[in-house]
Design a protein around this motif. Sequence first.
Motif, PDB file in Angstrom:
ATOM      1  N   GLN A 112       0.785  -1.223   0.000  1.00  0.00           N
ATOM      2  CA  GLN A 112       0.000   0.000   0.000  1.00  0.00           C
ATOM      3  C   GLN A 112       0.825   1.286   0.000  1.00  0.00           C
ATOM      4  O   GLN A 112       0.393   2.276  -0.584  1.00  0.00           O
ATOM      5  CB  GLN A 112      -0.935   0.004   1.221  1.00  0.00           C
ATOM      6  CG  GLN A 112      -1.892  -1.175   1.275  1.00  0.00           C
ATOM      7  CD  GLN A 112      -2.907  -1.176   0.153  1.00  0.00           C
ATOM      8  OE1 GLN A 112      -3.149  -0.147  -0.489  1.00  0.00           O
ATOM      9  NE2 GLN A 112      -3.517  -2.325  -0.119  1.00  0.00           N
ATOM     10  N   THR A 167      -9.414   0.350   9.057  1.00  0.00           N
ATOM     11  CA  THR A 167      -9.164  -0.937   8.413  1.00  0.00           C
ATOM     12  C   THR A 167     -10.050  -1.992   9.074  1.00  0.00           C
ATOM     13  O   THR A 167     -10.626  -1.750  10.135  1.00  0.00           O
ATOM     14  CB  THR A 167      -7.689  -1.374   8.539  1.00  0.00           C
ATOM     15  OG1 THR A 167      -7.417  -1.716   9.903  1.00  0.00           O
ATOM     16  CG2 THR A 167      -6.748  -0.278   8.098  1.00  0.00           C
ATOM     17  N   ASP A 260      -7.533  -6.097   5.708  1.00  0.00           N
ATOM     18  CA  ASP A 260      -8.071  -5.774   4.387  1.00  0.00           C
ATOM     19  C   ASP A 260      -7.017  -5.276   3.413  1.00  0.00           C
ATOM     20  O   ASP A 260      -7.110  -5.502   2.204  1.00  0.00           O
ATOM     21  CB  ASP A 260      -9.219  -4.773   4.484  1.00  0.00           C
ATOM     22  CG  ASP A 260      -8.858  -3.521   5.283  1.00  0.00           C
ATOM     23  OD1 ASP A 260      -7.727  -3.424   5.795  1.00  0.00           O
ATOM     24  OD2 ASP A 260      -9.732  -2.632   5.410  1.00  0.00           O
ATOM     25  N   PHE A 261      -5.956  -4.595   3.914  1.00  0.00           N
ATOM     26  CA  PHE A 261      -4.958  -4.075   2.983  1.00  0.00           C
ATOM     27  C   PHE A 261      -4.175  -5.183   2.304  1.00  0.00           C
ATOM     28  O   PHE A 261      -3.645  -4.999   1.214  1.00  0.00           O
ATOM     29  CB  PHE A 261      -4.012  -3.079   3.663  1.00  0.00           C
ATOM     30  CG  PHE A 261      -3.273  -3.595   4.873  1.00  0.00           C
ATOM     31  CD1 PHE A 261      -2.172  -4.416   4.744  1.00  0.00           C
ATOM     32  CD2 PHE A 261      -3.676  -3.236   6.139  1.00  0.00           C
ATOM     33  CE1 PHE A 261      -1.489  -4.879   5.855  1.00  0.00           C
ATOM     34  CE2 PHE A 261      -2.995  -3.682   7.263  1.00  0.00           C
ATOM     35  CZ  PHE A 261      -1.900  -4.510   7.121  1.00  0.00           C
ATOM     36  N   GLN A 264      -6.976  -6.834  -0.364  1.00  0.00           N
ATOM     37  CA  GLN A 264      -7.674  -5.945  -1.294  1.00  0.00           C
ATOM     38  C   GLN A 264      -7.481  -6.319  -2.767  1.00  0.00           C
ATOM     39  O   GLN A 264      -8.458  -6.524  -3.504  1.00  0.00           O
ATOM     40  CB  GLN A 264      -7.208  -4.508  -1.065  1.00  0.00           C
ATOM     41  CG  GLN A 264      -7.920  -3.475  -1.946  1.00  0.00           C
ATOM     42  CD  GLN A 264      -7.298  -2.097  -1.791  1.00  0.00           C
ATOM     43  OE1 GLN A 264      -6.085  -1.918  -1.922  1.00  0.00           O
ATOM     44  NE2 GLN A 264      -8.131  -1.119  -1.476  1.00  0.00           N
ATOM     45  N   ARG A 268     -10.316  -7.881  -5.370  1.00  0.00           N
ATOM     46  CA  ARG A 268     -10.738  -7.109  -6.542  1.00  0.00           C
ATOM     47  C   ARG A 268     -10.576  -7.916  -7.832  1.00  0.00           C
ATOM     48  O   ARG A 268     -11.405  -7.829  -8.741  1.00  0.00           O
ATOM     49  CB  ARG A 268      -9.930  -5.819  -6.636  1.00  0.00           C
ATOM     50  CG  ARG A 268     -10.377  -4.740  -5.666  1.00  0.00           C
ATOM     51  CD  ARG A 268      -9.553  -3.476  -5.825  1.00  0.00           C
ATOM     52  NE  ARG A 268     -10.065  -2.398  -4.991  1.00  0.00           N
ATOM     53  CZ  ARG A 268      -9.470  -1.221  -4.848  1.00  0.00           C
ATOM     54  NH1 ARG A 268      -8.330  -0.966  -5.499  1.00  0.00           N
ATOM     55  NH2 ARG A 268      -9.994  -0.303  -4.075  1.00  0.00           N
ATOM     56  N   PHE A 318      -9.353   0.376   2.403  1.00  0.00           N
ATOM     57  CA  PHE A 318      -8.854  -0.750   1.594  1.00  0.00           C
ATOM     58  C   PHE A 318      -9.969  -1.708   1.163  1.00  0.00           C
ATOM     59  O   PHE A 318      -9.717  -2.883   0.930  1.00  0.00           O
ATOM     60  CB  PHE A 318      -7.797  -1.529   2.365  1.00  0.00           C
ATOM     61  CG  PHE A 318      -6.672  -0.653   2.879  1.00  0.00           C
ATOM     62  CD1 PHE A 318      -5.775  -0.072   2.013  1.00  0.00           C
ATOM     63  CD2 PHE A 318      -6.531  -0.433   4.243  1.00  0.00           C
ATOM     64  CE1 PHE A 318      -4.750   0.738   2.484  1.00  0.00           C
ATOM     65  CE2 PHE A 318      -5.506   0.356   4.728  1.00  0.00           C
ATOM     66  CZ  PHE A 318      -4.627   0.943   3.843  1.00  0.00           C
ATOM     67  N   ASP A 319     -11.177  -1.228   1.079  1.00  0.00           N
ATOM     68  CA  ASP A 319     -12.272  -2.106   0.626  1.00  0.00           C
ATOM     69  C   ASP A 319     -12.039  -2.548  -0.802  1.00  0.00           C
ATOM     70  O   ASP A 319     -11.556  -1.777  -1.644  1.00  0.00           O
ATOM     71  CB  ASP A 319     -13.612  -1.382   0.722  1.00  0.00           C
ATOM     72  CG  ASP A 319     -14.072  -1.233   2.166  1.00  0.00           C
ATOM     73  OD1 ASP A 319     -13.688  -2.084   2.985  1.00  0.00           O
ATOM     74  OD2 ASP A 319     -14.787  -0.260   2.464  1.00  0.00           O
ATOM     75  N   ALA A 320     -12.390  -3.794  -1.076  1.00  0.00           N
ATOM     76  CA  ALA A 320     -12.212  -4.334  -2.431  1.00  0.00           C
ATOM     77  C   ALA A 320     -13.243  -3.736  -3.385  1.00  0.00           C
ATOM     78  O   ALA A 320     -14.289  -3.278  -2.971  1.00  0.00           O
ATOM     79  CB  ALA A 320     -12.354  -5.833  -2.400  1.00  0.00           C
TER      80      ALA A 320
END
Length: 320
Positions: A112, A167, A260-261, A264, A268, A318-320
Amino acid sequence: MNEQETNALWSHLHWLTVLAQQGSYTAAAARLGVSKAAMSQHMAELERSAGVALVRRTTRSVQLTEAGQRLVDDTQLQFEHIAQRFAEVRDLAGAPRGLLRVTAPVALARQQLVPRLADFLRAYPEVRLELDLSDRLTSMTTEGFDLAIRHTAAPPDTHVAWTLCATHSVLVATRSYLRRHGEPKTPEDLVAHNCLHYPRAHDAPVWTFEQRAPQKATQPQDGQVAERVAVPVSGSLSANNSEALRDAALSGLGIALLPDFSAQASLRSGKLVQVLPQWKPVGAFAEQLYAIRPYSPHVPRAVTAFVAYLRQSLAGGFDA
């Protein structure tokens, strides 16, 4: 002692304080940006001027003699004060500039932070960034860092902390793994799965989940917790690095609990899918990302610019 010798003495004394902080000639030379040979020569010259040994040399490190320690104790704060005041004066002159030393966790930095650095450095061409990737907690003052990026629940009270973003934790697996082993419907179903987990001291791994109460059309119940479940899990792999757990999940080895990071990009792309999406993992990883530095009355412009850039860049989380 003539003026030239006096001027050299101040430099030598400063190098001695750095040597005391770093604990070895190699580390002190790297911190000062000089050669190890130059470091050793300056200490020898200082000892000749003092007429007494100041440093005890061993094969792996150095220790100060009583005389050396007294010199450091009497001068270190003054040198730090001078450096701080000079940095404040330089910082008044226009754009952010100078060396910015930042420490950050390995997985977070690789996934990130590093992809975001080019835009920052192009925007501030007079800033030089030194990034230390380490999962160990460091003493920022001792090791000379200007800023630490930390995924933590409680920043230290002695430091200034800027919130970068929220997060959360996410449970993931590949579709192929779920086809082979079945998709869990409840947290209790995880007992029958290969759970890839982050080790926590010597405790047996337990994953805790909350299920949020459904919203009613007339009376929304935002944030109300309907149920909390703690499930003992086991698996063939544990690792203290979320990238390693993610990559093991990508190979179809099992179900991983990740920040989540780390998840992610794979979510995605569809390489990983979320498991038990109606349940929220709690307590596994911190829910805030911070930029942290020791308190000081003056914050360099390079620090404030970098923090502002990260807060803007990470605003969406960091949401997908």
